[in-house]
Design a protein around this motif. Structure first.
Motif, short mmCIF file in Angstrom:
data_model
loop_
_atom_site.label_atom_id
_atom_site.label_comp_id
_atom_site.label_asym_id
_atom_site.label_seq_id
_atom_site.Cartn_x
_atom_site.Cartn_y
_atom_site.Cartn_z
N PHE A 292 0.84 -1.21 0.00
CA PHE A 292 0.00 0.00 0.00
C PHE A 292 0.87 1.26 0.00
CE2 PHE A 292 -1.90 3.41 2.57
CZ PHE A 292 -2.96 3.75 1.74
N GLY A 293 1.95 1.23 0.81
CA GLY A 293 2.85 2.38 0.85
C GLY A 293 3.49 2.64 -0.50
N LEU A 294 3.87 1.58 -1.22
CA LEU A 294 4.46 1.74 -2.56
C LEU A 294 3.45 2.34 -3.52
CD1 LEU A 294 6.72 1.32 -4.61
CD2 LEU A 294 5.92 -1.03 -4.91
N LEU A 295 2.22 1.82 -3.53
CA LEU A 295 1.19 2.35 -4.42
C LEU A 295 0.89 3.80 -4.12
CD1 LEU A 295 -1.26 -0.70 -4.49
CD2 LEU A 295 0.39 -0.02 -6.25
N LEU A 296 0.80 4.14 -2.83
CA LEU A 296 0.55 5.53 -2.45
C LEU A 296 1.72 6.41 -2.87
CD1 LEU A 296 -1.05 7.72 -0.96
CD2 LEU A 296 0.03 6.97 1.18
N GLY A 297 2.94 5.93 -2.65
CA GLY A 297 4.12 6.70 -3.03
C GLY A 297 4.20 6.93 -4.52
N LEU A 298 3.91 5.89 -5.32
CA LEU A 298 3.93 6.03 -6.78
C LEU A 298 2.87 7.03 -7.24
CD1 LEU A 298 4.42 2.31 -7.87
CD2 LEU A 298 6.11 4.16 -7.95
N ALA A 299 1.73 7.06 -6.56
CA ALA A 299 0.70 8.04 -6.91
C ALA A 299 1.13 9.45 -6.54
CB ALA A 299 -0.61 7.69 -6.20
N LEU A 300 1.95 9.58 -5.49
CA LEU A 300 2.38 10.91 -5.05
C LEU A 300 3.52 11.47 -5.88
CD1 LEU A 300 2.29 10.45 -1.17
CD2 LEU A 300 0.76 11.87 -2.55
N LEU A 303 2.37 13.86 -8.49
CA LEU A 303 1.74 14.99 -7.80
C LEU A 303 2.79 15.93 -7.23
CD1 LEU A 303 -0.84 16.35 -6.69
CD2 LEU A 303 -0.61 14.88 -4.66
N VAL A 304 3.83 15.35 -6.62
CA VAL A 304 4.91 16.18 -6.06
C VAL A 304 5.68 16.87 -7.16
CG1 VAL A 304 7.09 16.09 -4.78
CG2 VAL A 304 5.12 14.79 -3.95
N ALA A 305 6.00 16.11 -8.23
CA ALA A 305 6.80 16.68 -9.32
C ALA A 305 6.04 17.76 -10.09
CB ALA A 305 7.23 15.57 -10.28
N GLY A 306 4.73 17.54 -10.29
CA GLY A 306 3.97 18.46 -11.15
C GLY A 306 3.25 19.57 -10.42
N VAL A 307 2.96 19.38 -9.13
CA VAL A 307 2.15 20.37 -8.40
C VAL A 307 2.87 20.88 -7.15
CG1 VAL A 307 -0.05 20.81 -7.26
CG2 VAL A 307 0.03 19.28 -9.24
N ILE A 308 3.14 19.98 -6.21
CA ILE A 308 3.65 20.41 -4.91
C ILE A 308 5.04 21.03 -5.05
CG2 ILE A 308 4.31 19.64 -2.61
CD1 ILE A 308 2.18 17.47 -2.83
N GLY A 309 5.92 20.36 -5.84
CA GLY A 309 7.26 20.89 -6.03
C GLY A 309 7.28 22.30 -6.61
#
Length: 317
Positions: A292-300, A303-309
């Motif tokens: 679950f952690g891997l799937l959540l991390g891959l989804a993030l 998001l981090v690269a395109g939005v949060i960063g």
């Protein structure tokens, strides 16, 4: 004379109370430290990768800097924050921990992507090689302390939850003991691990007995393998701990379906292997939390690269 005896009696009583308080703090700290042992192991597994690639002379200073940063995380930032949140905003603890868990999942997923995309990984390594060593060291230390902050937050939260209600100062003292002891244990072990190859080289060159020299050569040959294993364990630990934090947080916030599903699957696997029921249940739970952690991390990652960063970069300007 009677007044003096009464004063001495009062002093003795105060000393007994003080001694009992010290015993209570030590006992509470030991219990809390035991509860946090799982995250301590993860912390020890994650850290050695931050000294990989540096000169041997810089390894211990880097570990020392990370250890001081970890101690500052626990005692200067997290301990007061934990006490304040526990007293005034206990509802905020779980969401904050879930944010930290999501960050660990993101970091772990990035490591997996680098392993699966070696060209990108090689380019990143080449770019690191071109950096000024002092600047690279600063980046590595800052990254290690940032990751340690998340793990330290989990350690301190688990420790605080394991402590009995003994008042503000006793809780603070016990948390300080746990934080300091765990920091010394983790980074002492890390220092031994990363310097073991130097110890092996010394034994191989200067050992008087053949078995001593053989032991030294074995340490020199075995340490790269151990460091590679620890790097893999560290990545798995990020995903496992981060995933378990988020899963548990969802349960606390009224969404227990994922936690119950994992528990049901773990119980079914454990019943299929009754000889090692407890071990199988733990392994399946940890494995599913990690998936679950891997799937959540891959989804993030996108998001981090395109939005949060970009948003954070814009805020910092």
């Amino acid at each position: 004379m009677s007044g003096l005896l009464a004063l001495l009696d009062d002093v003795a009583a105060i000393a007994k109370v003080a001694a009992a308080s010290v015993d209570d703090i030590a006992g509470a700290a030991a219990k809390a430290g035991t509860k946090a042992a799982g995250v301590v192991i993860d912390d020890a597994a994650v850290t050695p990768k931050y000294v990989h690639g540096f000169d041997a002379a810089r390894e211990l200073p880097i570990i020392g800097r990370i250890a001081l940063g970890s101690l500052r995380n626990k005692l200067v930032i997290l301990l007061p924050l934990a006490l304040l949140l526990d007293s005034f905003a206990p509802w905020a603890i779980t969401p904050l921990l879930m944010l930290g868990g999501a960050y660990l999942c993101f970091e772990g997923a990035e490591k997996v992507l680098h392993a699966l995309l070696p060209q990108d990984s090689h380019r990143a390594d080449a770019a690191a090689d071109l950096q000024d060593p002092a600047h690279l060291e600063e980046e590595k230390v800052a990254g290690a302390i940032k990751t340690d902050f998340i793990l330290s937050a989990e350690i301190m939260t688990i420790a605080m939850a394991a402590l009995p209600d003994g008042g503000l100062w006793q809780t603070a003292a016990a948390l300080a003991v746990v934080g300091a002891a765990i920091t010394m244990a983790v980074y002492g072990a890390v220092a031994l691990i990363v310097k073991m190859d130097d110890v092996g080289l010394h034994l191989a060159v200067t050992g008087r007995l053949a078995p001593t020299r053989s032991l030294g050569r074995g340490l020199v040959k075995g340490m790269p393998v151990l460091m590679a294993v620890l790097s893999t364990v560290g990545t798995a630990a990020m995903l496992w701990v981060g995933g378990s934090i988020v899963v548990h947080g969802l349960e606390v916030l009224g969404q227990p379906w994922l936690s119950h599903t994992i528990h049901t699957l773990a119980e079914a696997a454990a019943h299929a292997w009754p000889v090692a029921e407890a071990a199988v249940a733990w392994a399946v739970t940890a494995g599913l939390d990690g998936v679950f952690g891997l799937l959540l991390g891959l989804a993030l990652v996108p998001l981090v690269a395109g939005v949060i960063g970009p948003v954070l970069a814009w805020v910092r300007r």
